[in-house]
Design an enzyme around this catalytic site. Structure first.
Site, PDB file in Angstrom:
ATOM      1  N   LEU A 145       0.754  -1.281  -0.048  1.00 15.30           N
ATOM      2  CA  LEU A 145      -0.058   0.078  -0.011  1.00 15.30           C
ATOM      3  C   LEU A 145       0.876   1.248  -0.036  1.00 15.30           C
ATOM      4  CD1 LEU A 145      -2.475  -0.942   2.659  1.00 15.30           C
ATOM      5  CD2 LEU A 145      -3.022  -0.746   0.236  1.00 15.30           C
ATOM      6  N   ASP A 146       0.542   2.229  -0.808  1.00 16.94           N
ATOM      7  CA  ASP A 146       1.165   3.571  -0.470  1.00 16.94           C
ATOM      8  C   ASP A 146       1.264   4.070   1.028  1.00 16.94           C
ATOM      9  OD1 ASP A 146       1.372   3.514  -3.398  1.00 16.94           O
ATOM     10  OD2 ASP A 146      -0.492   4.841  -3.660  1.00 16.94           O
ATOM     11  N   ARG A 147       2.228   4.829   1.098  1.00 18.08           N
ATOM     12  CA  ARG A 147       2.575   5.381   2.534  1.00 18.08           C
ATOM     13  C   ARG A 147       1.233   6.196   2.962  1.00 18.08           C
ATOM     14  NH1 ARG A 147       4.675   9.717   5.643  1.00 18.08           N
ATOM     15  NH2 ARG A 147       5.238  11.068   4.023  1.00 18.08           N
ATOM     16  N   THR A 149      -1.717   5.338   2.038  1.00 20.20           N
ATOM     17  CA  THR A 149      -3.120   4.938   2.016  1.00 20.20           C
ATOM     18  C   THR A 149      -3.122   4.078   3.267  1.00 20.20           C
ATOM     19  OG1 THR A 149      -2.934   4.589  -0.491  1.00 20.20           O
ATOM     20  CG2 THR A 149      -4.516   3.209   0.827  1.00 20.20           C
ATOM     21  N   HIS A 242      -0.358   3.968  -7.846  1.00 16.17           N
ATOM     22  CA  HIS A 242      -1.132   4.972  -7.958  1.00 16.17           C
ATOM     23  C   HIS A 242      -2.449   4.820  -8.756  1.00 16.17           C
ATOM     24  CE1 HIS A 242       2.433   7.697  -6.425  1.00 16.17           C
ATOM     25  NE2 HIS A 242       1.952   6.912  -5.398  1.00 16.17           N
TER      26      HIS A 242
END
Length: 302
Positions: A145-147, A149, A242
């Site tokens: 997961l993105d930082r 999110t 993204h």
């Protein structure tokens, strides 16, 4: 920069405070001593720091032999060491463990917390926190997961079965559901499918849509209004970087508090009061070992 050892690697230094040692390959030997090479290769780490690490026995070769200032380096050698940060900004949010068995650890990640060490983050990462909390030295994220999110993320801690779970994500056999807050889109009919071709953009950390054969697909639906915003249900059928953020921006409703899309905002410190309004709500799959249906859901809200 050096690379951190993965959970399967045989390494000559132990995990320390949840952090695995890093290593550096010497493809072309500089024909100089270890101290001279390290201080020139890592320009932001001073000579005194390397001398101290060497004195502590924390700079070694692949056999675990300690390297000193004048140790001769050679082509093909691998140098092992611990990455250290003098100052690291605490992330004031806690992860929650949702599930644990002999193979998996499922976690509810907070916003702002990186998955793994990199850049200015080391101890303040989900992987290191979990290793310290659980003692699971073989812990490895199966997906990312993105930082920015928050939400459900799955880890493996059993090398023998890791590949079976990783294959689920590679084969897109995992059912992922996200939620996001963004502006209403009354001109569109939901649910809708958004497909596009995504490539690396400029600056490097952004993605962009271009003409060509689509390589990304998301199903987008509305859940309910929340004030002036709309709560959306997002289901990515592909896993581009993204992807959901790019797709929502392309529709004209960028996710609230997104600093990258539709335009990259000037770099600044984290605004902990205004996280990206994107949540990995749930993950579901048929367990490759038992055949049972699994579903894990975040306890967080937007």
């Amino acid at each position: 920069m050096g690379r951190q050892a993965d959970a399967n690697a045989v390494v000559p230094l132990p995990v320390r405070d949840g952090v695995a040692p890093s290593y550096l390959w010497l493809d072309d030997s500089p024909l100089e001593g270890a101290l001279a090479f390290l201080t020139s290769h890592f320009a932001d780490v001073g000579e005194a720091v390397w001398r101290d690490r060497m004195a502590r026995g924390e700079v070694v070769d692949a056999s675990g032999d300690m390297l000193g200032a004048d140790s001769v380096l050679r082509r093909g050698m691998r140098i092992w060491y611990y990455r250290e940060l003098e100052a690291e900004t605490p992330i004031p949010f806690e992860e929650q463990i949702l599930f644990r068995d002999d193979h998996l650890l499922v976690v509810d990640k907070p916003h702002f917390l990186p998955m793994t060490p990199g850049g200015r983050f080391l101890h303040e990462t989900l992987l290191v926190r979990l290793k310290n909390k659980t003692g699971l030295a073989q812990l490895t994220p199966i997906h990312r997961l993105d930082r920015e999110t928050a939400g459900v993320v799955v880890f493996s801690h059993q090398e023998a079965t890791r590949g079976a779970y990783q294959s689920l994500f590679q084969k897109r056999s995992v059912r992922k559901v996200y939620e996001a807050l963004a502006a209403p889109l009354p001109q569109l009919t939901f649910p809708l499918v958004h497909r596009s071709r995504m490539v690396e953009g400029n600056p490097f950390f952004r993605m962009q849509e271009v003409d060509g054969e689509p390589n990304s697909e998301s199903v987008i639906d509305v859940i309910e209004p929340q004030g002036d915003a709309m709560l959306y249900r997002l289901q990515p059928h592909t896993g581009r970087k993204h992807q959901l953020r790019v797709h929502m921006a392309a529709l004209g409703a960028p996710i609230m508090n997104d600093a990258f899309y539709p335009e990259a905002l000037p770099c600044k410190g984290d605004d902990f009061a205004n996280p990206l309004k994107l949540l990995a709500r749930s993950i579901g799959f048929d367990d490759p070992l038992t055949g049972l249906a699994r579903r894990f859901e975040s306890r967080r809200t937007l």
